[in-house]
Design a protein around this motif. Structure first.
Motif, PDB file in Angstrom:
ATOM      1  N   VAL A 124     -40.768  -3.957 -26.591  1.00  9.36           N
ATOM      2  CA  VAL A 124     -42.253  -3.803 -26.557  1.00  9.36           C
ATOM      3  C   VAL A 124     -42.708  -2.634 -26.140  1.00  9.36           C
ATOM      4  O   VAL A 124     -42.289  -2.408 -24.968  1.00  9.36           O
ATOM      5  CB  VAL A 124     -42.688  -5.232 -26.060  1.00  9.36           C
ATOM      6  CG1 VAL A 124     -44.188  -4.882 -25.904  1.00  9.36           C
ATOM      7  CG2 VAL A 124     -42.300  -6.474 -26.891  1.00  9.36           C
ATOM      8  N   PRO A 166     -44.940  -6.980 -31.660  1.00 10.34           N
ATOM      9  CA  PRO A 166     -44.467  -8.216 -30.999  1.00 10.34           C
ATOM     10  C   PRO A 166     -44.883  -9.506 -31.818  1.00 10.34           C
ATOM     11  O   PRO A 166     -45.743  -9.649 -32.442  1.00 10.34           O
ATOM     12  CB  PRO A 166     -45.344  -8.034 -29.781  1.00 10.34           C
ATOM     13  CG  PRO A 166     -45.565  -6.561 -29.559  1.00 10.34           C
ATOM     14  CD  PRO A 166     -45.979  -6.499 -31.083  1.00 10.34           C
ATOM     15  N   GLY A 167     -43.702 -10.465 -31.702  1.00  7.52           N
ATOM     16  CA  GLY A 167     -44.070 -11.822 -32.226  1.00  7.52           C
ATOM     17  C   GLY A 167     -43.727 -12.158 -33.810  1.00  7.52           C
ATOM     18  O   GLY A 167     -44.045 -12.830 -34.217  1.00  7.52           O
ATOM     19  N   ASP A 198     -33.980 -10.827 -27.959  1.00  6.85           N
ATOM     20  CA  ASP A 198     -34.011 -10.381 -26.697  1.00  6.85           C
ATOM     21  C   ASP A 198     -35.369 -11.159 -25.770  1.00  6.85           C
ATOM     22  O   ASP A 198     -36.194 -10.791 -26.044  1.00  6.85           O
ATOM     23  CB  ASP A 198     -34.347  -8.904 -26.695  1.00  6.85           C
ATOM     24  CG  ASP A 198     -34.256  -8.287 -25.317  1.00  6.85           C
ATOM     25  OD1 ASP A 198     -33.897  -9.104 -24.265  1.00  6.85           O
ATOM     26  OD2 ASP A 198     -34.345  -6.941 -25.050  1.00  6.85           O
ATOM     27  N   ARG A 213     -32.479  -7.143 -31.498  1.00  3.24           N
ATOM     28  CA  ARG A 213     -33.229  -7.132 -30.261  1.00  3.24           C
ATOM     29  C   ARG A 213     -34.503  -7.673 -30.496  1.00  3.24           C
ATOM     30  O   ARG A 213     -35.121  -8.559 -29.508  1.00  3.24           O
ATOM     31  CB  ARG A 213     -33.497  -5.727 -29.640  1.00  3.24           C
ATOM     32  CG  ARG A 213     -32.257  -5.142 -28.739  1.00  3.24           C
ATOM     33  CD  ARG A 213     -32.607  -3.749 -28.412  1.00  3.24           C
ATOM     34  NE  ARG A 213     -31.458  -3.447 -27.806  1.00  3.24           N
ATOM     35  CZ  ARG A 213     -31.596  -3.281 -26.224  1.00  3.24           C
ATOM     36  NH1 ARG A 213     -32.207  -3.736 -25.699  1.00  3.24           N
ATOM     37  NH2 ARG A 213     -30.216  -2.559 -25.762  1.00  3.24           N
ATOM     38  N   ALA A 214     -35.344  -7.416 -31.598  1.00  2.00           N
ATOM     39  CA  ALA A 214     -36.305  -7.948 -31.811  1.00  2.00           C
ATOM     40  C   ALA A 214     -36.687  -9.479 -32.054  1.00  2.00           C
ATOM     41  O   ALA A 214     -37.561 -10.013 -31.479  1.00  2.00           O
ATOM     42  CB  ALA A 214     -36.956  -7.272 -33.202  1.00  2.00           C
ATOM     43  N   ASP A 234     -37.852  -8.694 -24.206  1.00  2.18           N
ATOM     44  CA  ASP A 234     -38.714  -8.010 -24.885  1.00  2.18           C
ATOM     45  C   ASP A 234     -38.630  -6.643 -24.710  1.00  2.18           C
ATOM     46  O   ASP A 234     -39.558  -5.852 -24.662  1.00  2.18           O
ATOM     47  CB  ASP A 234     -40.307  -8.536 -24.850  1.00  2.18           C
ATOM     48  CG  ASP A 234     -40.408 -10.060 -25.382  1.00  2.18           C
ATOM     49  OD1 ASP A 234     -39.645 -10.424 -26.324  1.00  2.18           O
ATOM     50  OD2 ASP A 234     -41.506 -10.540 -24.696  1.00  2.18           O
ATOM     51  N   SER A 235     -37.292  -6.045 -24.639  1.00  3.06           N
ATOM     52  CA  SER A 235     -37.302  -4.550 -24.263  1.00  3.06           C
ATOM     53  C   SER A 235     -37.798  -3.469 -25.126  1.00  3.06           C
ATOM     54  O   SER A 235     -38.045  -2.420 -24.992  1.00  3.06           O
ATOM     55  CB  SER A 235     -35.743  -4.371 -24.141  1.00  3.06           C
ATOM     56  OG  SER A 235     -34.930  -4.776 -25.219  1.00  3.06           O
TER      57      SER A 235
END
Length: 241
Positions: A148, A211-212, A142, A138-139, A145-146
């Motif tokens: 985050v 994130p990122g 996705d 997912r990271a 970004d579910s």
């Protein structure tokens, strides 16, 4: 090798397979779905060995061999029993941190291209338990970004590499021979304490995705800001599938 030795080895080999198939040790070698095949193979192997032994006893066949040659040959053949006994007496540990480091050193990067498959919605729990594979996938892939802003719970073993602390899990498609690692780098204030935890220690960690961080430059290995850490026992099945 004499027929008698072959038959006894056949029974011992089948018995060894039955042992690992019925005690749960098979999970260190193959996926759970392989257990029926493993137990079935073991039962057939034992049956074949027993039938062969009974047949030889009933027929009472005796080979005529040179006494000195017989003694040397049998002694050499029985050395083949040692690997079978090792399966009975020694349960090898599951693959761990060393396998993860060797995979990273080989430059293995999982997921060279981003698939376009959708992800199911996450539950509304305050802490979402996820497998390491689900979190890493997912990271990195996705588009919504579910992850985050969500707190997740991950279970894996500790790996120390290049001064960093990672949580890892090995994924197998068929058996331990094709195992590949999924890794999450642990960051945050708790990492200093984690640096003192020995490798291969199993932990359940809660935290949030940075994130990122799951990008090609990191091999799509995300960072997790650690909130809580709890040491746990190694799962009965140490691999993910």
């Amino acid at each position: 090798m004499r027929r008698e030795t072959q038959n006894v080895l056949l029974v011992l080999l089948g018995g060894a397979l039955l042992k690992i198939g019925l005690t749960g040790d098979y999970l260190r070698y193959v996926k759970p779905t392989h257990q029926p095949w493993l137990v079935g193979t073991a039962a057939v192997t034992v049956a074949l060995g027993v039938v062969a032994i009974v047949r030889d006893v009933l027929v009472a066949r005796r080979a005529v061999v040179d006494h000195a040659g017989h003694e040397h040959h049998a002694r050499s053949a029985w050395l083949l029993v040692l690997p079978v006994l090792a399966v009975f007496l020694v349960a090898p540990p599951a693959l761990g941190a060393d396998s993860v480091r060797r995979d990273a050193a080989a430059g293995a990067v999982q997921g060279a291209q981003r698939p376009e498959s959708p992800f199911p919605p996450l539950p509304d729990d305050d802490v979402v338990p996820l497998s390491m594979t689900a979190f890493v996938t997912r990271a990195g892939w996705d588009p919504a970004d579910s992850l985050v802003g969500r707190t997740v719970s991950l279970t894996g073993f500790v790996v120390h590499a290049d001064g960093e602390v990672m949580l890892a899990r090995l994924v197998i498609g068929c058996c331990a021979a094709d195992a590949s690692p999924v890794r999450v780098r642990l960051v945050g204030e708790a990492v200093e304490e984690l640096a003192e935890i020995p490798e291969d220690t199993w932990l359940t960690v809660t935290g949030t995705l940075v994130p990122g961080t799951a990008i090609p430059e990191t091999g799509y290995r995300p960072d997790l800001t650690v909130l809580t850490v709890r040491e746990v026992a190694e799962p009965a099945d140490p691999y993910e599938h």
